[in-house]
Enzyme design. Structure first.
Site, PDB file in Angstrom:
ATOM      1  N   GLY A   1       3.925 -10.347   0.307  1.00  0.00           N
ATOM      2  CA  GLY A   1       2.628 -10.156   0.957  1.00  0.00           C
ATOM      3  C   GLY A   1       1.918 -11.406   1.438  1.00  0.00           C
TER       4      GLY A   1
ATOM      5  N   ASP B   1      -1.632 -12.947  -1.745  1.00  0.00           N
ATOM      6  CA  ASP B   1      -2.328 -12.142  -0.736  1.00  0.00           C
ATOM      7  C   ASP B   1      -3.521 -11.419  -1.346  1.00  0.00           C
ATOM      8  OD1 ASP B   1      -0.664 -10.601  -2.328  1.00  0.00           O
ATOM      9  OD2 ASP B   1       0.108  -9.371  -0.692  1.00  0.00           O
TER      10      ASP B   1
ATOM     11  N   LYS C   1     -10.013  -8.093  -5.846  1.00  0.00           N
ATOM     12  CA  LYS C   1     -10.760  -6.874  -6.188  1.00  0.00           C
ATOM     13  C   LYS C   1     -11.378  -7.066  -7.582  1.00  0.00           C
ATOM     14  CE  LYS C   1      -7.746  -3.689  -3.625  1.00  0.00           C
ATOM     15  NZ  LYS C   1      -6.768  -2.580  -3.740  1.00  0.00           N
TER      16      LYS C   1
ATOM     17  N   PHE D   1      -7.656   0.634  -0.867  1.00  0.00           N
ATOM     18  CA  PHE D   1      -6.331   0.179  -0.451  1.00  0.00           C
ATOM     19  C   PHE D   1      -6.387  -0.399   0.966  1.00  0.00           C
ATOM     20  CE2 PHE D   1      -1.961   0.627   1.049  1.00  0.00           C
ATOM     21  CZ  PHE D   1      -1.290   0.007   0.004  1.00  0.00           C
ATOM     22  N   VAL D   2      -5.914  -1.640   1.109  1.00  0.00           N
ATOM     23  CA  VAL D   2      -5.937  -2.298   2.421  1.00  0.00           C
ATOM     24  C   VAL D   2      -4.521  -2.647   2.881  1.00  0.00           C
ATOM     25  CG1 VAL D   2      -8.276  -3.243   2.136  1.00  0.00           C
ATOM     26  CG2 VAL D   2      -6.315  -4.578   1.361  1.00  0.00           C
TER      27      VAL D   2
ATOM     28  N   ASP E   1       1.321  -4.477   3.006  1.00  0.00           N
ATOM     29  CA  ASP E   1       2.006  -3.306   3.546  1.00  0.00           C
ATOM     30  C   ASP E   1       1.553  -2.013   2.882  1.00  0.00           C
ATOM     31  OD1 ASP E   1       3.310  -3.848   1.005  1.00  0.00           O
ATOM     32  OD2 ASP E   1       4.790  -2.365   1.625  1.00  0.00           O
TER      33      ASP E   1
HETATM   34  P1  5GP Z   1      -2.046  -6.478  -9.425  1.00  0.00           P
HETATM   35  O1  5GP Z   1      -0.836  -6.809 -10.236  1.00  0.00           O
HETATM   36  O2  5GP Z   1      -3.061  -7.584  -9.342  1.00  0.00           O
HETATM   37  O3  5GP Z   1      -2.670  -5.167  -9.848  1.00  0.00           O
HETATM   38  O4  5GP Z   1      -1.578  -6.151  -7.972  1.00  0.00           O
HETATM   39  C1  5GP Z   1      -1.023  -7.085  -7.208  1.00  0.00           C
HETATM   40  C2  5GP Z   1      -0.106  -6.467  -6.187  1.00  0.00           C
HETATM   41  O5  5GP Z   1      -0.419  -5.079  -5.926  1.00  0.00           O
HETATM   42  C3  5GP Z   1      -0.293  -7.174  -4.895  1.00  0.00           C
HETATM   43  O6  5GP Z   1       0.527  -8.325  -4.806  1.00  0.00           O
HETATM   44  C4  5GP Z   1       0.065  -6.110  -3.902  1.00  0.00           C
HETATM   45  O7  5GP Z   1       1.455  -6.070  -3.747  1.00  0.00           O
HETATM   46  C5  5GP Z   1      -0.369  -4.822  -4.554  1.00  0.00           C
HETATM   47  N1  5GP Z   1      -1.700  -4.392  -4.093  1.00  0.00           N
HETATM   48  C6  5GP Z   1      -2.838  -4.332  -4.815  1.00  0.00           C
HETATM   49  N2  5GP Z   1      -3.865  -3.881  -4.078  1.00  0.00           N
HETATM   50  C7  5GP Z   1      -3.361  -3.649  -2.838  1.00  0.00           C
HETATM   51  C8  5GP Z   1      -3.937  -3.169  -1.618  1.00  0.00           C
HETATM   52  O8  5GP Z   1      -5.132  -2.846  -1.487  1.00  0.00           O
HETATM   53  N3  5GP Z   1      -3.099  -3.070  -0.554  1.00  0.00           N
HETATM   54  C9  5GP Z   1      -1.780  -3.406  -0.617  1.00  0.00           C
HETATM   55  N4  5GP Z   1      -1.062  -3.276   0.486  1.00  0.00           N
HETATM   56  N5  5GP Z   1      -1.207  -3.857  -1.763  1.00  0.00           N
HETATM   57  C10 5GP Z   1      -1.994  -3.986  -2.856  1.00  0.00           C
HETATM   58 MG    MG Z   2       1.112 -10.242  -3.761  1.00  0.00          MG
END
Ligand code: 5GP
Ligand code: MG
Length: 179
Positions: A48, A103, A134, A155-156, A162
């Site tokens: 990402g 990202d 977030k 969700f973005v 993606d």
């Molecule tokens: P975490 O481990 O912090 O919960 O999530 C990290 C990963 O979840 C990010 O690197 C991404 O791949 C995915 N992710 C979390 N929120 C989003 C979102 O709003 N959109 C997208 N496309 N991926 C997200």
């Molecule tokens: Mg990432």
């Protein structure tokens, strides 16, 4: 209203590319000031962060190594607490300032795994720069040093992010529209 459709979902324009560009410039300036004189290795977390990292590194006014890493995906079930392998570390990180380029940080669990996987490499310090954050979803305590945009728990897609493989090449960031 500018919208895009990916698979079953509709997204609306959320952060236009001009705003992203300005924010990336601000972050690059801040990093250039704060990290001056350090031995730097930027570790870009794939997939990402590829677009953000590309723009950020072009604006950075510092000598730095840039490398790309990816967390190994789980194969089947794994016992909890096991640290996943970090694919692609072929830089010596010992005694270096490692800057993780992300990202988006949501729960922070991915970040936590990255930090665990970096530990054995004995970097001098670890900084984190994430384009998106977030705060309402964040469950970890590690400080996110540099954040582009703090966004709500939606969700973005776009600018590297993606939805089921698509949307990464959009130049703007879009947010999901609920129906
Ligand atoms: P975490 O481990 O912090 O919960 O999530 C990290 C990963 O979840 C990010 O690197 C991404 O791949 C995915 N992710 C979390 N929120 C989003 C979102 O709003 N959109 C997208 N496309 N991926 C997200
Ligand atoms: Mg990432």
């Amino acid at each position: 209203m500018e919208t895009v459709s990916i698979h079953d979902k509709k997204f609306r324009l959320y952060i236009p590319s001009e705003d992203i560009d300005q924010k990336v410039s601000d972050l690059a300036l801040q990093l250039s000031k704060d990290l001056k004189g350090k031995e730097l290795v930027f570790l870009v977390v794939l997939n990402g962060a590829f677009m953000f990292a590309s723009d950020l590194m072009k604006k950075l006014k510092l000598p730095a190594r840039v490398s790309f890493v990816k967390l190994a995906s789980y194969e089947g079930s794994q016992s909890s607490g096991q640290v996943r392998e970090l694919i692609g570390i072929n830089e010596i990180l010992k005694d270096k300032t490692v800057v993780l380029v992300e990202d988006i940080i949501d729960s922070g669990n991915t970040l936590d795994e990255l930090l665990q996987a970096l530990k054995p490499h004995e970097p001098k310090e670890i900084r984190v720069v994430s384009l998106l954050f977030k705060p309402d979803a964040y469950e970890q305590s590690f400080r996110i040093d540099y954040t582009g945009f703090r966004i709500p728990n939606d969700f973005v897609v776009g600018y590297g992010l993606d939805y089921d493989g698509f949307g990464r090449n959009l130049k703007d960031i879009f947010t999901v529209v609920e129906f």
